[in-house]
Design a protein around this motif. Structure first.
Motif, short mmCIF file in Angstrom:
data_model
loop_
_atom_site.label_atom_id
_atom_site.label_comp_id
_atom_site.label_asym_id
_atom_site.label_seq_id
_atom_site.Cartn_x
_atom_site.Cartn_y
_atom_site.Cartn_z
N TYR A 206 -55.37 -14.96 -8.91
CA TYR A 206 -56.03 -16.26 -9.07
C TYR A 206 -56.46 -16.83 -7.72
CZ TYR A 206 -56.77 -21.13 -10.46
OH TYR A 206 -57.32 -22.37 -10.66
N LEU A 207 -55.56 -16.87 -6.74
CA LEU A 207 -55.89 -17.45 -5.44
C LEU A 207 -56.87 -16.58 -4.67
CD1 LEU A 207 -52.41 -18.80 -4.26
CD2 LEU A 207 -54.33 -20.09 -5.23
N THR A 208 -56.88 -15.29 -4.95
CA THR A 208 -57.79 -14.39 -4.28
C THR A 208 -59.25 -14.76 -4.56
OG1 THR A 208 -56.22 -12.56 -4.34
CG2 THR A 208 -58.55 -11.98 -4.11
N TYR A 209 -59.54 -15.01 -5.82
CA TYR A 209 -60.93 -15.29 -6.21
C TYR A 209 -61.24 -16.78 -6.32
CZ TYR A 209 -61.11 -10.33 -7.36
OH TYR A 209 -61.07 -8.96 -7.28
N LEU A 210 -60.24 -17.62 -6.10
CA LEU A 210 -60.46 -19.07 -6.24
C LEU A 210 -61.54 -19.61 -5.31
CD1 LEU A 210 -59.71 -21.76 -7.52
CD2 LEU A 210 -57.85 -21.97 -5.84
N PRO A 211 -61.61 -19.21 -4.02
CA PRO A 211 -62.69 -19.75 -3.17
C PRO A 211 -64.08 -19.46 -3.73
CG PRO A 211 -61.00 -18.73 -1.83
CD PRO A 211 -60.69 -18.36 -3.25
N ALA A 212 -64.28 -18.24 -4.23
CA ALA A 212 -65.58 -17.89 -4.81
C ALA A 212 -65.84 -18.71 -6.06
CB ALA A 212 -65.64 -16.40 -5.13
N ALA A 213 -64.83 -18.82 -6.93
CA ALA A 213 -65.00 -19.58 -8.17
C ALA A 213 -65.28 -21.04 -7.88
CB ALA A 213 -63.74 -19.44 -9.03
N GLN A 214 -64.60 -21.61 -6.89
CA GLN A 214 -64.80 -23.03 -6.58
C GLN A 214 -66.22 -23.29 -6.09
OE1 GLN A 214 -62.35 -25.64 -7.11
NE2 GLN A 214 -64.39 -26.59 -7.08
N LYS A 215 -66.73 -22.39 -5.26
CA LYS A 215 -68.10 -22.55 -4.78
C LYS A 215 -69.11 -22.39 -5.91
CE LYS A 215 -67.81 -23.63 -0.47
NZ LYS A 215 -68.38 -24.92 0.02
N MET A 216 -68.82 -21.51 -6.85
CA MET A 216 -69.69 -21.37 -8.01
C MET A 216 -69.70 -22.67 -8.81
SD MET A 216 -68.56 -17.51 -9.14
CE MET A 216 -69.68 -17.35 -10.53
N ILE A 217 -68.54 -23.25 -9.02
CA ILE A 217 -68.44 -24.52 -9.75
C ILE A 217 -69.19 -25.61 -9.00
CG2 ILE A 217 -66.85 -26.32 -10.51
CD1 ILE A 217 -64.81 -24.04 -11.02
N ASP A 218 -69.01 -25.66 -7.68
CA ASP A 218 -69.69 -26.70 -6.87
C ASP A 218 -71.20 -26.56 -6.91
OD1 ASP A 218 -67.20 -27.69 -6.20
OD2 ASP A 218 -67.14 -26.72 -4.23
N SER A 219 -71.69 -25.32 -7.10
CA SER A 219 -73.14 -25.09 -7.10
C SER A 219 -73.78 -25.38 -8.45
CB SER A 219 -73.43 -23.65 -6.72
OG SER A 219 -73.11 -22.74 -7.78
#
Length: 224
Positions: A206-219
């Motif tokens: 979960y924490l591994t891919y969280l930065p990518a997922a968060q940026k996707m959500i922000d975009s």
């Protein structure tokens, strides 16, 4: 993640939306990582940046470049950015009464594919008349009934999605026996539509891919 909050006036529509979205998520967001024994635990953290052109690149700490691609669908009324090595998969339209749903999912790189991010638009031909707290309560009620060992990590109604008020729900539990997942769900309302973004991964990733997922959500942006 909380007690039910709904008005008697909207109870039937509210229950219909709850049931419909629950079934829709279960069908279109299948559990990940059945072969969990071979999953990598090495981090894939990389910072992602906003893009204003057809594509973009962002530089990680080690100097390597990660390409971001735009996804836009006028039929769904959305746009979002995603890493180039994630697999995109569009779902068909699902209908039930006055409700219809569309989705698009992005899966983390093969061969593991131990995480995904899914965008769901639930549209009604009638006004939804729901509030953000009601959406959060519905999400908690739905998820606790399909998840073993359901545990809330975060539940709030003060977030934003596409510049609109949104709820955030983060929880962990087992969808497949003895395989633990962690999920982040963010949802908002716009007109007669509810937009939900679900990021889910094996708990170990979960924490591994969280930065990518968060940026996707922000975009994430609404086109209508």
């Amino acid at each position: 993640m909380l007690g039910r909050e709904k008005s008697r006036k909207n109870s039937r529509a509210y229950e219909a939306i709850l049931a419909f979205l629950g079934i829709f998520i279960l069908i279109l967001a299948p559990p990940l990582g059945v072969n969990s024994g071979i999953l990598s635990h090495h981090p894939r953290l990389f910072p992602l940046t906003s893009i204003g052109t057809a594509d973009a690149q962002t530089r990680s700490n080690n100097g390597s470049l990660t390409l971001l691609l735009p996804y836009q669908n006028p039929a769904y009324g959305i746009s979002i950015q995603y890493p180039f090595d994630w697999h995109k998969e569009e779902g068909g339209q699902t209908k039930a009464g006055n409700l219809s749903a569309l989705s698009v999912a992005f899966y983390s790189p093969p061969p593991l594919k131990s995480a995904f991010l899914k965008v769901i638009e639930l549209n009604s031909t009638q006004p939804l008349n729901d509030t953000i707290p009601q959406l959060l309560t519905a999400a908690i009620s739905r998820d606790m009934h399909v998840t073993r060992g359901f545990q809330i990590i975060q539940a709030s109604t003060n977030g934003t999605l596409a510049s609109k008020p949104a709820y955030t729900l983060v929880f962990t539990g087992e969808i497949i026996k003895n395989i633990r997942y962690q999920t982040m769900e963010v949802g908002t309302l716009s007109g007669n539509s509810k937009y939900t973004i679900i990021y889910e991964a094996l708990s170990s990733d979960y924490l591994t891919y969280l930065p990518a997922a968060q940026k996707m959500i922000d975009s994430f942006r609404l086109l209508k």
